[in-house]
Design a protein around this motif. Structure first.
Motif, mmCIF file in Angstrom:
data_model
loop_
_atom_site.group_PDB
_atom_site.id
_atom_site.type_symbol
_atom_site.label_atom_id
_atom_site.label_comp_id
_atom_site.label_asym_id
_atom_site.label_seq_id
_atom_site.Cartn_x
_atom_site.Cartn_y
_atom_site.Cartn_z
ATOM 1 N N MET A 1 0.839 -1.169 0.000
ATOM 2 C CA MET A 1 0.000 0.000 0.000
ATOM 3 C C MET A 1 0.891 1.242 0.000
ATOM 4 S SD MET A 1 -2.505 1.433 2.989
ATOM 5 C CE MET A 1 -3.917 0.430 2.722
ATOM 6 N N LYS A 2 0.613 2.154 -0.883
ATOM 7 C CA LYS A 2 1.401 3.376 -0.982
ATOM 8 C C LYS A 2 0.655 4.518 -0.311
ATOM 9 C CE LYS A 2 3.706 6.341 -4.255
ATOM 10 N NZ LYS A 2 3.964 6.636 -5.647
ATOM 11 N N ARG A 3 1.336 5.222 0.603
ATOM 12 C CA ARG A 3 0.741 6.366 1.291
ATOM 13 C C ARG A 3 1.547 7.609 0.985
ATOM 14 N NH1 ARG A 3 -0.447 4.050 7.327
ATOM 15 N NH2 ARG A 3 -1.847 2.422 6.677
ATOM 16 N N THR A 4 0.876 8.703 0.884
ATOM 17 C CA THR A 4 1.566 9.982 0.719
ATOM 18 C C THR A 4 1.067 10.927 1.786
ATOM 19 O OG1 THR A 4 -0.088 10.758 -0.840
ATOM 20 C CG2 THR A 4 1.874 9.692 -1.765
ATOM 21 N N GLY A 5 1.955 11.736 2.332
ATOM 22 C CA GLY A 5 1.565 12.699 3.365
ATOM 23 C C GLY A 5 1.309 12.018 4.688
ATOM 24 N N PRO A 6 0.949 12.810 5.704
ATOM 25 C CA PRO A 6 0.685 12.260 7.033
ATOM 26 C C PRO A 6 -0.483 11.275 7.010
ATOM 27 C CG PRO A 6 0.867 14.655 7.109
ATOM 28 C CD PRO A 6 0.835 14.258 5.658
ATOM 29 N N ALA A 7 -0.357 10.196 7.754
ATOM 30 C CA ALA A 7 -1.406 9.185 7.826
ATOM 31 C C ALA A 7 -2.690 9.786 8.367
ATOM 32 C CB ALA A 7 -0.944 8.030 8.703
ATOM 33 N N ALA A 8 -3.770 9.585 7.622
ATOM 34 C CA ALA A 8 -5.109 10.036 8.037
ATOM 35 C C ALA A 8 -5.146 11.512 8.415
ATOM 36 C CB ALA A 8 -5.611 9.170 9.186
ATOM 37 N N GLY A 9 -4.271 12.318 7.845
ATOM 38 C CA GLY A 9 -4.294 13.750 8.116
ATOM 39 C C GLY A 9 -3.723 14.143 9.464
ATOM 40 N N VAL A 10 -3.101 13.211 10.187
ATOM 41 C CA VAL A 10 -2.546 13.496 11.509
ATOM 42 C C VAL A 10 -1.038 13.679 11.404
ATOM 43 C CG1 VAL A 10 -2.208 12.591 13.840
ATOM 44 C CG2 VAL A 10 -4.359 12.175 12.651
ATOM 45 N N GLU A 11 -0.556 14.800 11.885
ATOM 46 C CA GLU A 11 0.882 15.054 11.891
ATOM 47 C C GLU A 11 1.537 14.107 12.889
ATOM 48 O OE1 GLU A 11 4.245 16.562 10.544
ATOM 49 O OE2 GLU A 11 2.326 17.349 9.870
ATOM 50 N N ARG A 12 2.690 13.557 12.536
ATOM 51 C CA ARG A 12 3.371 12.614 13.416
ATOM 52 C C ARG A 12 4.816 12.989 13.678
ATOM 53 N NH1 ARG A 12 0.597 7.267 13.431
ATOM 54 N NH2 ARG A 12 -1.334 7.648 12.325
ATOM 55 N N GLN A 13 5.233 14.121 13.160
ATOM 56 C CA GLN A 13 6.609 14.571 13.356
ATOM 57 C C GLN A 13 6.578 16.060 13.679
ATOM 58 O OE1 GLN A 13 9.327 13.547 10.238
ATOM 59 N NE2 GLN A 13 10.673 15.214 10.744
ATOM 60 N N TYR A 14 7.335 16.455 14.722
ATOM 61 C CA TYR A 14 7.314 17.844 15.185
ATOM 62 C C TYR A 14 8.734 18.337 15.377
ATOM 63 C CZ TYR A 14 2.715 16.060 16.142
ATOM 64 O OH TYR A 14 1.494 15.460 16.006
ATOM 65 N N ARG A 15 8.952 19.616 15.118
ATOM 66 C CA ARG A 15 10.268 20.238 15.263
ATOM 67 C C ARG A 15 10.104 21.588 15.944
ATOM 68 N NH1 ARG A 15 14.254 19.062 10.963
ATOM 69 N NH2 ARG A 15 14.784 21.219 11.319
ATOM 70 N N PHE A 16 11.112 21.981 16.706
ATOM 71 C CA PHE A 16 11.077 23.299 17.325
ATOM 72 C C PHE A 16 11.032 24.380 16.248
ATOM 73 C CE2 PHE A 16 12.365 20.893 20.970
ATOM 74 C CZ PHE A 16 11.900 21.607 22.056
ATOM 75 N N GLU A 17 11.846 24.198 15.200
ATOM 76 C CA GLU A 17 11.861 25.156 14.103
ATOM 77 C C GLU A 17 10.537 25.035 13.354
ATOM 78 O OE1 GLU A 17 15.520 24.420 15.712
ATOM 79 O OE2 GLU A 17 14.398 22.883 14.660
ATOM 80 N N GLY A 18 9.916 26.165 13.127
ATOM 81 C CA GLY A 18 8.680 26.171 12.366
ATOM 82 C C GLY A 18 7.416 26.119 13.204
ATOM 83 N N CYS A 19 7.525 25.867 14.509
ATOM 84 C CA CYS A 19 6.330 25.858 15.367
ATOM 85 C C CYS A 19 5.911 27.288 15.696
ATOM 86 C CB CYS A 19 6.612 25.129 16.686
ATOM 87 S SG CYS A 19 6.526 23.349 16.556
ATOM 88 N N THR A 20 4.635 27.458 15.936
ATOM 89 C CA THR A 20 4.121 28.728 16.429
ATOM 90 C C THR A 20 4.047 28.625 17.950
ATOM 91 O OG1 THR A 20 2.825 29.014 14.422
ATOM 92 C CG2 THR A 20 2.192 30.335 16.341
#
Length: 133
Positions: A1-20
């Protein structure tokens, strides 16, 4: 099965850079800190995950949690003085601190650079609180 983007629309990776980040005085601390709540849930064992930044001299004031949750502080960078159930000790990158259910804790940046931590609050059930290696 090929998936693109976050699974089911849920973000699973977070970084200090780029957060609000929001600026708050955490638990009566003496100076504001910045935090980004990257996960917030009403169900499941994880209640929230925050990326937090404490500038030099900033702190998360000492506070006590209810018995139904515990927190993990994961130090990513910087130096801090942790207060945990009346004991003080220095923490730095790679340290993981368990704030037990009903425990009292706080953290102050004692360095000249930002102290970056990940805070994870999880639900606790008293019958499942045995410490095992």
């Amino acid at each position: 099965m090929k998936r693109t983007g976050p699974a089911a629309g849920v973000e699973r990776q977070y970084r200090f850079e780029g957060c609000t980040f929001e600026r708050v005085r955490a638990h009566g601390g003496s100076r504001e800190i910045s935090f980004a709540r990257v996960v917030a849930r009403n169900r499941g064992s994880i209640r929230f995950i925050d990326l937090s930044v404490l500038g030099p001299g900033a702190d998360i004031g000492c506070h006590t949690h209810d018995d139904d949750n515990e927190e993990l502080y994961v130090v990513v960078s910087g130096r801090g003085l942790m207060t945990l159930d009346g004991h003080e000790f220095e923490v730095g990158p790679g340290h993981v601190i368990l704030n037990r259910p009903g425990g009292t804790h706080g953290l102050r940046n004692i360095g000249d650079e930002e102290l970056r931590i990940v805070v994870i609050e999880v639900e606790s059930e008293p019958e499942n609180l045995r410490d095992e290696p």
